[in-house]
Design a protein around this motif. Structure first.
Motif, PDB file in Angstrom:
ATOM      1  N   TYR A  53      14.410  10.340 -42.526  1.00 45.57           N
ATOM      2  CA  TYR A  53      15.603  11.262 -43.033  1.00 45.57           C
ATOM      3  C   TYR A  53      16.122  13.014 -43.117  1.00 45.57           C
ATOM      4  O   TYR A  53      14.743  13.263 -43.430  1.00 45.57           O
ATOM      5  CB  TYR A  53      16.101  11.283 -44.753  1.00 45.57           C
ATOM      6  CG  TYR A  53      16.677   9.452 -44.887  1.00 45.57           C
ATOM      7  CD1 TYR A  53      17.737   8.592 -43.729  1.00 45.57           C
ATOM      8  CD2 TYR A  53      15.560   8.282 -44.533  1.00 45.57           C
ATOM      9  CE1 TYR A  53      17.702   7.557 -43.990  1.00 45.57           C
ATOM     10  CE2 TYR A  53      15.378   7.256 -44.570  1.00 45.57           C
ATOM     11  CZ  TYR A  53      16.825   6.624 -44.486  1.00 45.57           C
ATOM     12  OH  TYR A  53      16.792   5.135 -45.028  1.00 45.57           O
ATOM     13  N   GLN A  54      16.278  12.678 -42.292  1.00 44.00           N
ATOM     14  CA  GLN A  54      16.226  15.008 -42.430  1.00 44.00           C
ATOM     15  C   GLN A  54      17.684  14.850 -43.074  1.00 44.00           C
ATOM     16  O   GLN A  54      19.054  15.056 -42.737  1.00 44.00           O
ATOM     17  CB  GLN A  54      16.765  15.020 -40.263  1.00 44.00           C
ATOM     18  CG  GLN A  54      14.952  14.944 -40.093  1.00 44.00           C
ATOM     19  CD  GLN A  54      15.030  15.281 -38.185  1.00 44.00           C
ATOM     20  OE1 GLN A  54      16.106  15.637 -38.416  1.00 44.00           O
ATOM     21  NE2 GLN A  54      14.193  15.241 -37.950  1.00 44.00           N
ATOM     22  N   SER A  55      17.630  16.411 -43.771  1.00 46.25           N
ATOM     23  CA  SER A  55      18.535  17.383 -43.945  1.00 46.25           C
ATOM     24  C   SER A  55      18.477  18.593 -43.909  1.00 46.25           C
ATOM     25  O   SER A  55      16.996  19.002 -43.896  1.00 46.25           O
ATOM     26  CB  SER A  55      18.546  17.178 -45.726  1.00 46.25           C
ATOM     27  OG  SER A  55      19.561  15.662 -45.652  1.00 46.25           O
ATOM     28  N   SER A  56      19.506  19.261 -42.922  1.00 49.29           N
ATOM     29  CA  SER A  56      19.769  20.679 -42.807  1.00 49.29           C
ATOM     30  C   SER A  56      20.351  21.635 -43.288  1.00 49.29           C
ATOM     31  O   SER A  56      21.577  21.589 -43.447  1.00 49.29           O
ATOM     32  CB  SER A  56      19.460  20.559 -41.320  1.00 49.29           C
ATOM     33  OG  SER A  56      19.262  19.802 -40.833  1.00 49.29           O
ATOM     34  N   ALA A  57      19.936  22.931 -43.490  1.00 52.23           N
ATOM     35  CA  ALA A  57      20.640  23.612 -43.854  1.00 52.23           C
ATOM     36  C   ALA A  57      20.760  25.224 -42.891  1.00 52.23           C
ATOM     37  O   ALA A  57      19.552  25.617 -42.378  1.00 52.23           O
ATOM     38  CB  ALA A  57      20.164  24.737 -45.706  1.00 52.23           C
ATOM     39  N   LYS A  58      21.559  25.278 -42.781  1.00 49.25           N
ATOM     40  CA  LYS A  58      21.692  27.055 -41.894  1.00 49.25           C
ATOM     41  C   LYS A  58      22.075  27.729 -42.535  1.00 49.25           C
ATOM     42  O   LYS A  58      22.433  28.287 -43.186  1.00 49.25           O
ATOM     43  CB  LYS A  58      22.858  26.696 -40.648  1.00 49.25           C
ATOM     44  CG  LYS A  58      22.785  25.183 -40.469  1.00 49.25           C
ATOM     45  CD  LYS A  58      23.945  24.990 -39.069  1.00 49.25           C
ATOM     46  CE  LYS A  58      24.270  23.545 -37.711  1.00 49.25           C
ATOM     47  NZ  LYS A  58      24.791  23.406 -37.433  1.00 49.25           N
ATOM     48  N   PHE A  59      21.571  29.113 -41.688  1.00 50.21           N
ATOM     49  CA  PHE A  59      21.588  30.621 -42.343  1.00 50.21           C
ATOM     50  C   PHE A  59      22.271  31.618 -41.185  1.00 50.21           C
ATOM     51  O   PHE A  59      21.615  30.888 -40.247  1.00 50.21           O
ATOM     52  CB  PHE A  59      20.248  30.865 -42.963  1.00 50.21           C
ATOM     53  CG  PHE A  59      20.027  29.707 -44.059  1.00 50.21           C
ATOM     54  CD1 PHE A  59      19.930  30.370 -45.477  1.00 50.21           C
ATOM     55  CD2 PHE A  59      18.738  29.108 -43.725  1.00 50.21           C
ATOM     56  CE1 PHE A  59      19.668  29.939 -46.037  1.00 50.21           C
ATOM     57  CE2 PHE A  59      18.575  28.031 -44.882  1.00 50.21           C
ATOM     58  CZ  PHE A  59      18.075  28.573 -45.904  1.00 50.21           C
ATOM     59  N   TYR A  60      22.851  32.438 -41.900  1.00 51.31           N
ATOM     60  CA  TYR A  60      23.234  33.111 -41.083  1.00 51.31           C
ATOM     61  C   TYR A  60      22.739  34.625 -41.246  1.00 51.31           C
ATOM     62  O   TYR A  60      21.987  34.941 -42.519  1.00 51.31           O
ATOM     63  CB  TYR A  60      24.680  33.871 -41.439  1.00 51.31           C
ATOM     64  CG  TYR A  60      25.173  34.616 -40.265  1.00 51.31           C
ATOM     65  CD1 TYR A  60      25.205  35.021 -38.760  1.00 51.31           C
ATOM     66  CD2 TYR A  60      25.563  35.801 -41.477  1.00 51.31           C
ATOM     67  CE1 TYR A  60      25.867  36.048 -38.566  1.00 51.31           C
ATOM     68  CE2 TYR A  60      26.438  37.414 -40.246  1.00 51.31           C
ATOM     69  CZ  TYR A  60      26.710  36.730 -39.024  1.00 51.31           C
ATOM     70  OH  TYR A  60      26.945  38.177 -38.300  1.00 51.31           O
ATOM     71  N   VAL A  61      21.956  35.302 -40.180  1.00 52.55           N
ATOM     72  CA  VAL A  61      21.370  36.556 -40.187  1.00 52.55           C
ATOM     73  C   VAL A  61      21.932  37.859 -40.251  1.00 52.55           C
ATOM     74  O   VAL A  61      23.185  37.932 -39.482  1.00 52.55           O
ATOM     75  CB  VAL A  61      19.741  36.763 -39.594  1.00 52.55           C
ATOM     76  CG1 VAL A  61      19.689  37.910 -39.819  1.00 52.55           C
ATOM     77  CG2 VAL A  61      19.017  35.167 -39.579  1.00 52.55           C
TER      78      VAL A  61
END
Length: 510
Positions: A53-61
């Motif tokens: 299973y995959q969980s992802s978090a996104k970041f803004y630079v």
């Protein structure tokens, strides 16, 4: 040069067609293996591959020069932000950062284990990057991804001054596994099965030199196929003709099938095949006023040359012709086991001046049929058969027999096993080569043809024996014969078949 290139291209085209035909004829095997490998791939995926299973978090630079009050972003600002993505990914992979993530998430895991399940990359080459955690437990994957979302911005603030990373999207618990892909693995198993099976068929076709069709004969032999005789072995006994060489007898696992000789309820297709052979042989000789001597040989033992000799002699005798059949195979004679005759006295006794010609002649009568032919058996096995067949007495014998008989059939030994046939080749008017389907090999046939050509022996043509294919040309002819079978007839009550049961171990069509 152009003609040679055209001929070469035609040969390549024929080979490609042959390979495609071989694959198509075994399409059932391709389908069966494909289904099997698909099932194996699916079952293997279900049983041996753990779902992930995959969980992802996104970041803004964001760099420090960007103004949050106005929304004017220059290309240089965006380029600088994209350049920071790789820097942040490196910071994420440091030991201190990942250890902090483990402590924050409260999971039992080492730095190396966590690093192996965390991936990070830019999203569509923008200033946004995504961190993904893959784990068999979707809850743990979500905890670690959100722990990274809490720890990573703080680590970046302490290391890179004037920049920041903000969470653009938090991680959530995955509702379905990201891997394995059951459909993809099943399709992959299907393709592997198809490719491997087709490759095996093509390789086997390329390395297999067995004669399976008339085209195989034409590849190594310029002589025509005069007749294709269907397999006449009794279907109830199983197995095929037994193969054995002159030096050593090779016994099979089961007893050979007993060949059905002409005159014993023979199939209409086989009867017509021998009639066709008989007719073509008559047209092979321009001058019918003289008697003809025909030698029957083969490349290997067990191809059915003796069976062909007997049935050809019988078929010619039906035309009110005086026919004589001579067993010239004095090493492994078989006519005395197939016909109601005695082995002695025979040819060897005459050639050694022990018997007269009158003593040699034996009648081969078929009960209920007035037509018959004469037979000269082989006689006692001599130690020097090739010297006897090469002798002047053999030449005088054949010349004398021409005065009495219309056709003289000589049952000769296989040319690739002993050279006796070559000694007789120039003494006959023509030679019939018997080639058994799925038995003789192209190099063996080519060698036999070259040997007869070396002694200037005239090959009349080829008898394609024991054809068992139910498809293609032979399948068509069999359906044709069955359709018109009511206009044919069956030979009845042949004494030949009764006598052929004497020694079934030698009923291998030598």
């Amino acid at each position: 040069m152009d003609e040679k290139m055209i001929q070469k291209n035609e040969e390549v085209e024929v080979d490609v067609k042959r390979l495609l035909g071989a694959v198509w004829s075994r399409i059932w095997l391709v389908a069966m293996v494909a289904v099997l490998t698909t099932a194996i791939a699916l079952v293997g995926t279900l049983m041996f591959i753990t779902p992930q299973y995959q969980s992802s978090a996104k970041f803004y630079v964001n760099n420090g020069s960007l103004s949050l009050g106005d929304f004017s972003l220059s290309a240089a600002d965006l380029s600088a932000s994209k350049g920071l993505v790789n820097t942040y990914i490196v910071i994420l992979g440091t030991r201190e950062t990942l250890n902090d993530v483990i402590d924050y998430a409260g999971v039992e895991m080492t730095y190396g284990e966590l690093k192996g399940i965390v991936t990070a990359a830019s999203v569509d080459d923008t200033e946004i990057f995504q961190v993904t955690v893959t784990h068999p437990d979707p809850v743990i994957a979500e905890k670690l991804a959100n722990a990274i979302a809490q720890i990573l911005p703080k680590r970046i603030d302490t290391i890179v001054e004037g920049t920041s990373a903000k969470v653009a999207e938090a991680a959530v618990i995955a509702s379905a596994p990201s891997s394995p892909n059951y459909v993809k693995n099943s399709i992959l198993g299907l393709l592997v099965g198809v490719v491997l099976t087709v490759a095996a068929i093509v390789i086997r076709e390329l390395v297999d030199v067995t004669v399976r069709a008339e085209e195989d004969i034409a590849r190594v032999c310029a002589h025509p196929v005069l007749a294709a005789v269907p397999d006449m072995t009794a279907p109830s006994k199983g197995g095929r003709y037994q193969r054995g060489g002159y030096g050593e007898r090779k016994n099979g696992n089961s007893a050979p099938q007993e060949p059905i000789l002409i005159g014993n309820d023979i199939s209409f297709a086989a009867s017509e095949a021998y009639k066709l052979l008989r007719t073509k042989l008559q047209y092979s000789f321009a001058d019918e006023s003289n008697s003809r001597i025909i030698g029957v040989s083969s490349a290997l033992t067990g191809e059915g040359k003796s069976l062909t000799s007997v049935n050809l002699a019988y078929s010619l005798s039906q035309l009110d012709k005086k026919v004589l059949l001579i067993d010239c195979d004095m090493r492994r004679p078989s006519l005395s086991t197939k016909l109601p005759i005695s082995k002695r006295p025979g040819l060897s006794g005459y050639l050694t001046s022990q018997n007269s010609l009158e003593e040699l002649m034996q009648d081969c009568n078929v009960p209920g049929d007035e037509k018959a032919f004469k037979v000269i058996a082989s006689g006692q096995n001599p130690p020097n058969p090739i010297e006897l067949l090469s002798s002047a007495r053999m030449v005088r014998l054949l010349d004398k027999l021409r005065e009495t008989f219309d056709y003289i059939i000589l049952d000769l030994p296989p040319v690739n096993e002993v050279s006796d046939s070559l000694a007789v080749a120039k003494k006959v008017d023509g030679i019939l080569m018997v080639v058994r389907q799925h038995y003789c090999q192209r190099p063996a046939l080519s060698s036999a043809v070259r040997q007869f050509a070396f002694v200037d022996g005239r090959i009349l043509g080829v008898v394609f024996n024991c054809t068992i294919s139910d498809s293609g040309r032979y399948g068509y002819y069999r359906r044709y014969y069955r359709k018109y079978y009511k206009y044919g007839y069956k030979y009845e009550g042949s004494y030949l078949s009764k006598q052929s049961a004497k020694t079934p171990e030698k009923g291998n069509g030598q």
